[in-house]
Design a protein around this motif. Structure first.
Motif, PDB file in Angstrom:
ATOM      1  N   THR A 162      50.487  22.958   2.899  1.00 20.26           N
ATOM      2  CA  THR A 162      49.813  21.657   2.889  1.00 20.26           C
ATOM      3  C   THR A 162      50.096  20.842   1.624  1.00 20.26           C
ATOM      4  O   THR A 162      49.561  19.735   1.495  1.00 20.26           O
ATOM      5  N   TYR A 163      50.913  21.368   0.712  1.00 23.58           N
ATOM      6  CA  TYR A 163      51.164  20.620  -0.520  1.00 23.58           C
ATOM      7  C   TYR A 163      52.201  19.526  -0.250  1.00 23.58           C
ATOM      8  O   TYR A 163      53.381  19.796  -0.034  1.00 23.58           O
ATOM      9  N   GLU A 164      51.731  18.314  -0.214  1.00 22.38           N
ATOM     10  CA  GLU A 164      52.608  17.159  -0.037  1.00 22.38           C
ATOM     11  C   GLU A 164      51.872  15.924  -0.510  1.00 22.38           C
ATOM     12  O   GLU A 164      50.710  15.696  -0.155  1.00 22.38           O
ATOM     13  N   GLU A 165      52.532  15.120  -1.299  1.00 28.04           N
ATOM     14  CA  GLU A 165      51.914  13.929  -1.851  1.00 28.04           C
ATOM     15  C   GLU A 165      51.871  12.830  -0.786  1.00 28.04           C
ATOM     16  O   GLU A 165      52.897  12.493  -0.187  1.00 28.04           O
ATOM     17  N   PRO A 166      50.704  12.284  -0.489  1.00 32.91           N
ATOM     18  CA  PRO A 166      50.633  11.237   0.540  1.00 32.91           C
ATOM     19  C   PRO A 166      51.317   9.954   0.086  1.00 32.91           C
ATOM     20  O   PRO A 166      51.164   9.529  -1.069  1.00 32.91           O
ATOM     21  N   ARG A 178      48.618   4.299   8.871  1.00 34.22           N
ATOM     22  CA  ARG A 178      49.201   5.205   7.875  1.00 34.22           C
ATOM     23  C   ARG A 178      48.136   5.766   6.950  1.00 34.22           C
ATOM     24  O   ARG A 178      48.289   6.865   6.401  1.00 34.22           O
ATOM     25  N   LEU A 179      47.057   5.025   6.805  1.00 34.27           N
ATOM     26  CA  LEU A 179      45.973   5.504   5.950  1.00 34.27           C
ATOM     27  C   LEU A 179      45.329   6.762   6.531  1.00 34.27           C
ATOM     28  O   LEU A 179      44.932   7.660   5.785  1.00 34.27           O
ATOM     29  N   ALA A 196      45.075  10.320   4.618  1.00 35.18           N
ATOM     30  CA  ALA A 196      43.782  10.976   4.382  1.00 35.18           C
ATOM     31  C   ALA A 196      43.794  12.400   4.918  1.00 35.18           C
ATOM     32  O   ALA A 196      43.294  13.329   4.266  1.00 35.18           O
ATOM     33  N   VAL A 197      44.357  12.589   6.104  1.00 35.40           N
ATOM     34  CA  VAL A 197      44.436  13.941   6.670  1.00 35.40           C
ATOM     35  C   VAL A 197      45.310  14.830   5.801  1.00 35.40           C
ATOM     36  O   VAL A 197      45.002  16.006   5.557  1.00 35.40           O
ATOM     37  N   LEU A 198      46.415  14.284   5.310  1.00 33.51           N
ATOM     38  CA  LEU A 198      47.327  15.066   4.480  1.00 33.51           C
ATOM     39  C   LEU A 198      46.678  15.464   3.158  1.00 33.51           C
ATOM     40  O   LEU A 198      46.914  16.564   2.634  1.00 33.51           O
ATOM     41  N   THR A 199      45.844  14.604   2.613  1.00 31.68           N
ATOM     42  CA  THR A 199      45.217  14.884   1.318  1.00 31.68           C
ATOM     43  C   THR A 199      44.086  15.899   1.439  1.00 31.68           C
ATOM     44  O   THR A 199      43.967  16.818   0.621  1.00 31.68           O
ATOM     45  N   VAL A 213      35.981   7.644   6.769  1.00 32.04           N
ATOM     46  CA  VAL A 213      37.277   7.041   6.441  1.00 32.04           C
ATOM     47  C   VAL A 213      38.248   7.168   7.610  1.00 32.04           C
ATOM     48  O   VAL A 213      38.991   6.222   7.937  1.00 32.04           O
ATOM     49  N   LEU A 214      38.254   8.311   8.271  1.00 29.44           N
ATOM     50  CA  LEU A 214      39.165   8.507   9.404  1.00 29.44           C
ATOM     51  C   LEU A 214      38.814   7.579  10.562  1.00 29.44           C
ATOM     52  O   LEU A 214      39.706   7.137  11.303  1.00 29.44           O
TER      53      LEU A 214
END
Length: 306
Positions: free
Chosen positions: A114-118, A50-51, A55-58, A42-43
């Motif tokens: 790392t808790y943040e909603e993409p 932005r995707l 993906a990295v954030l999730t 996916v990366l």
């Protein structure tokens, strides 16, 4: 007796928790390795969009090197805790408690950090079309392989529909990786004869669903929460066991131990022997007195005769 039963119960619970740590850590490492392959694909497809950031954030909490290192370290800590519980060693148990506390703090800090909603929308999927013209080029073989792998694994074709390949490239039919039953030339045959042999769903919605979270990611989150709860319980049980062992060794038992049968028999024989000796002493004195009386009578008779 009650304290010994409590210590035995605490040790059994710690044995079970350490075994649970081994199993859950191994599961986390296995699922993280499973997710990493799909995440790399996916990366690659979403690079510089932005995707990619979403993906990295999730998935960074799941495949972050710190989390992997913590799981490996937890396996070693569980082994030390097992040995300390088996031998009732205060030093090993203290080190076990401190290591669990450090691991728990690291996990909690990583989860908060790392808790943040993409923030990603379906309209961002259109940006994937910009990479489709490079498909099949000699210097973009890695991109071609990534598209084929993703379409085969997720059973999709194009970004929105398989016609995206016809619009964005000079291809007359989609790649063979779009076929539900793949063989050389299957896409050409399906394009001219039966379009139902091609995957009807685009890869854009698949990537969007992957970024929002997969079942594997939910399993990892559940395992992470379970490990945290088990660590809190293990720390509480370790403190209780340390307290019981420390004060059990510090304060001696108030009740004297029951005498052995051999001791009782020896004491009885000793007392009897002493009594016999004293009795024999008293008896010998009495016998001496009795034996001296006839001699006194005989002396008096001789004096009277004289």
């Amino acid at each position: 007796m009650a304290r010994e039963d409590a210590v035995r119960c605490l040790r059994c619970l710690l044995y079970a928790l350490n075994l649970l740590f081994w199993l859950m850590s191994a599961c986390v490492l296995g699922v993280a390795a499973w997710i990493r392959d799909s995440l790399n694909t996916v990366l690659t497809l979403t690079a510089h969009t932005r995707l990619e950031e979403a993906a990295v954030l999730t998935y960074s909490p799941a495949v972050h090197p710190v989390i992997i290192a913590v799981c490996c370290f937890l396996i070693i800590v569980a082994m030390v805790g097992y040995c300390g519980t088996l031998r009732c060693n205060l030093l090993l148990l203290s080190w076990y408690f401190g290591s669990l506390l450090v691991i728990f703090c690291v996990e909690l800090a990583s989860a908060v950090w790392t808790y943040e909603e993409p923030s990603v929308q379906r309209s961002d999927m259109i940006s994937l079309k910009s990479r489709m013209p490079n498909y099949g080029l000699q210097r973009y073989q890695w991109l071609t392989h990534t598209w084929n792998s993703f379409q085969t694994e997720f059973k999709c074709c194009g970004v929105i529909y398989f016609t995206d390949w016809l619009e964005m490239t000079e291809m007359e039919w989609p790649p063979d990786s779009c076929c539900s039953n793949q063989y050389p030339g299957c896409a050409r045959h399906a394009h001219f004869h039966d379009l139902s042999d091609l995957h009807q769903e685009g890869c854009g919605p698949k990537i969007y669903s992957f970024i929002r979270g997969t079942k594997q990611l939910q399993v990892l989150r559940f395992l992470g929460v379970s490990i945290g709860v088990a660590q809190i319980l293990a720390m509480a049980l370790t403190l209780t066991l340390l307290w019981a062992l420390y004060y059990g060794r510090k304060s001696p038992d108030l009740d004297p131990p029951p005498p052995d049968d051999l001791t009782v028999v020896t004491a009885t024989h000793g007392a009897s022997a002493e009594a016999s000796k004293s009795g024999c002493g008293r008896t010998s004195k009495g016998c001496t007195n009795v034996a001296s009386k006839p001699k006194e009578f005989e002396m008096e008779r001789l004096h009277a005769a004289a």
